[in-house]
Design a protein around this motif. Structure first.
Motif, PDB file in Angstrom:
ATOM      1  N   ASP A  31       0.830  -1.209   0.000  1.00 37.80           N
ATOM      2  CA  ASP A  31       0.000   0.000   0.000  1.00 37.80           C
ATOM      3  C   ASP A  31       0.860   1.254   0.000  1.00 37.80           C
ATOM      4  O   ASP A  31       0.555   2.226  -0.704  1.00 37.80           O
ATOM      5  N   GLU A  32       1.938   1.252   0.781  1.00 39.89           N
ATOM      6  CA  GLU A  32       2.834   2.403   0.801  1.00 39.89           C
ATOM      7  C   GLU A  32       3.496   2.619  -0.554  1.00 39.89           C
ATOM      8  O   GLU A  32       3.637   3.755  -1.011  1.00 39.89           O
ATOM      9  N   THR A  33       3.864   1.533  -1.209  1.00 37.89           N
ATOM     10  CA  THR A  33       4.458   1.644  -2.538  1.00 37.89           C
ATOM     11  C   THR A  33       3.451   2.206  -3.524  1.00 37.89           C
ATOM     12  O   THR A  33       3.798   3.037  -4.374  1.00 37.89           O
ATOM     13  N   THR A  34       2.203   1.782  -3.402  1.00 36.92           N
ATOM     14  CA  THR A  34       1.151   2.294  -4.278  1.00 36.92           C
ATOM     15  C   THR A  34       0.966   3.789  -4.085  1.00 36.92           C
ATOM     16  O   THR A  34       0.919   4.550  -5.060  1.00 36.92           O
ATOM     17  N   CYS A  35       0.871   4.234  -2.840  1.00 37.76           N
ATOM     18  CA  CYS A  35       0.683   5.664  -2.575  1.00 37.76           C
ATOM     19  C   CYS A  35       1.892   6.478  -3.030  1.00 37.76           C
ATOM     20  O   CYS A  35       1.736   7.582  -3.564  1.00 37.76           O
ATOM     21  N   ALA A  36       3.080   5.934  -2.826  1.00 35.46           N
ATOM     22  CA  ALA A  36       4.287   6.630  -3.282  1.00 35.46           C
ATOM     23  C   ALA A  36       4.296   6.726  -4.810  1.00 35.46           C
ATOM     24  O   ALA A  36       4.738   7.738  -5.366  1.00 35.46           O
ATOM     25  N   SER A  37       3.801   5.694  -5.489  1.00 35.91           N
ATOM     26  CA  SER A  37       3.767   5.737  -6.952  1.00 35.91           C
ATOM     27  C   SER A  37       2.764   6.768  -7.454  1.00 35.91           C
ATOM     28  O   SER A  37       2.878   7.249  -8.577  1.00 35.91           O
ATOM     29  N   TYR A  38       1.773   7.114  -6.630  1.00 35.97           N
ATOM     30  CA  TYR A  38       0.818   8.166  -6.995  1.00 35.97           C
ATOM     31  C   TYR A  38       1.423   9.555  -6.812  1.00 35.97           C
ATOM     32  O   TYR A  38       0.813  10.544  -7.211  1.00 35.97           O
ATOM     33  N   GLY A  39       2.576   9.625  -6.161  1.00 32.36           N
ATOM     34  CA  GLY A  39       3.246  10.909  -5.976  1.00 32.36           C
ATOM     35  C   GLY A  39       3.145  11.471  -4.570  1.00 32.36           C
ATOM     36  O   GLY A  39       3.633  12.574  -4.314  1.00 32.36           O
ATOM     37  N   PHE A  40       2.532  10.751  -3.646  1.00 33.18           N
ATOM     38  CA  PHE A  40       2.445  11.222  -2.268  1.00 33.18           C
ATOM     39  C   PHE A  40       3.758  10.955  -1.551  1.00 33.18           C
ATOM     40  O   PHE A  40       4.422   9.957  -1.786  1.00 33.18           O
ATOM     41  N   ARG A  41       4.144  11.887  -0.660  1.00 30.44           N
ATOM     42  CA  ARG A  41       5.382  11.723   0.104  1.00 30.44           C
ATOM     43  C   ARG A  41       5.066  11.142   1.469  1.00 30.44           C
ATOM     44  O   ARG A  41       4.100  11.542   2.124  1.00 30.44           O
ATOM     45  N   ARG A  42       5.917  10.217   1.887  1.00 29.33           N
ATOM     46  CA  ARG A  42       5.747   9.586   3.200  1.00 29.33           C
ATOM     47  C   ARG A  42       5.800  10.649   4.302  1.00 29.33           C
ATOM     48  O   ARG A  42       6.573  11.583   4.244  1.00 29.33           O
ATOM     49  N   GLY A  43       4.964  10.447   5.305  1.00 28.26           N
ATOM     50  CA  GLY A  43       4.948  11.351   6.445  1.00 28.26           C
ATOM     51  C   GLY A  43       4.007  12.535   6.284  1.00 28.26           C
ATOM     52  O   GLY A  43       3.899  13.348   7.191  1.00 28.26           O
ATOM     53  N   THR A  44       3.323  12.644   5.167  1.00 31.37           N
ATOM     54  CA  THR A  44       2.392  13.754   4.964  1.00 31.37           C
ATOM     55  C   THR A  44       0.961  13.287   5.213  1.00 31.37           C
ATOM     56  O   THR A  44       0.670  12.091   5.224  1.00 31.37           O
ATOM     57  N   ASP A  45       0.087  14.259   5.424  1.00 33.43           N
ATOM     58  CA  ASP A  45      -1.322  13.932   5.633  1.00 33.43           C
ATOM     59  C   ASP A  45      -1.935  13.283   4.398  1.00 33.43           C
ATOM     60  O   ASP A  45      -2.768  12.379   4.509  1.00 33.43           O
ATOM     61  N   SER A  46      -1.523  13.748   3.225  1.00 32.60           N
ATOM     62  CA  SER A  46      -2.093  13.171   2.004  1.00 32.60           C
ATOM     63  C   SER A  46      -1.664  11.709   1.830  1.00 32.60           C
ATOM     64  O   SER A  46      -2.435  10.891   1.318  1.00 32.60           O
TER      65      SER A  46
END
Length: 80
Positions: A31-46
């Motif tokens: 899931d973290e890899t998926t969100c990172a691939s969408y362009g979201f940065r770890r540690g942010t609210d988004s």
């Protein structure tokens, strides 16, 4: 004889592959890899919102699957 044995082994391999489960840690990493691939940065609210939406989607799919496969939930209208 040889073909039958080969097909039996292939079928057994497919059955065993279908029994593989994903641990919560592996699911979270995916899931973290998926969100990172969408362009979201770890540690942010988004990023946290993205993870939350993925989990909510997973739960909704699980509920829909249970509902679709529950005979008592799909009674004909004349049973009421």
């Amino acid at each position: 004889m040889r073909t039958t044995r080969l097909l039996t082994l292939a079928a057994a391999g497919l059955v065993l592959a279908g029994c593989q489960t994903t641990t919560p840690q592996e699911r979270r990493a995916r899931d973290e890899t998926t969100c990172a691939s969408y362009g979201f940065r770890r540690g942010t609210d988004s990023f946290a919102t993205c993870l939350q939406r993925i989990e909510l989607d997973r739960r909704a799919e699980s509920r829909a699957f249970r509902y679709d496969n529950d005979f008592l939930m799909r009674r004909p209208y004349y049973w009421y």
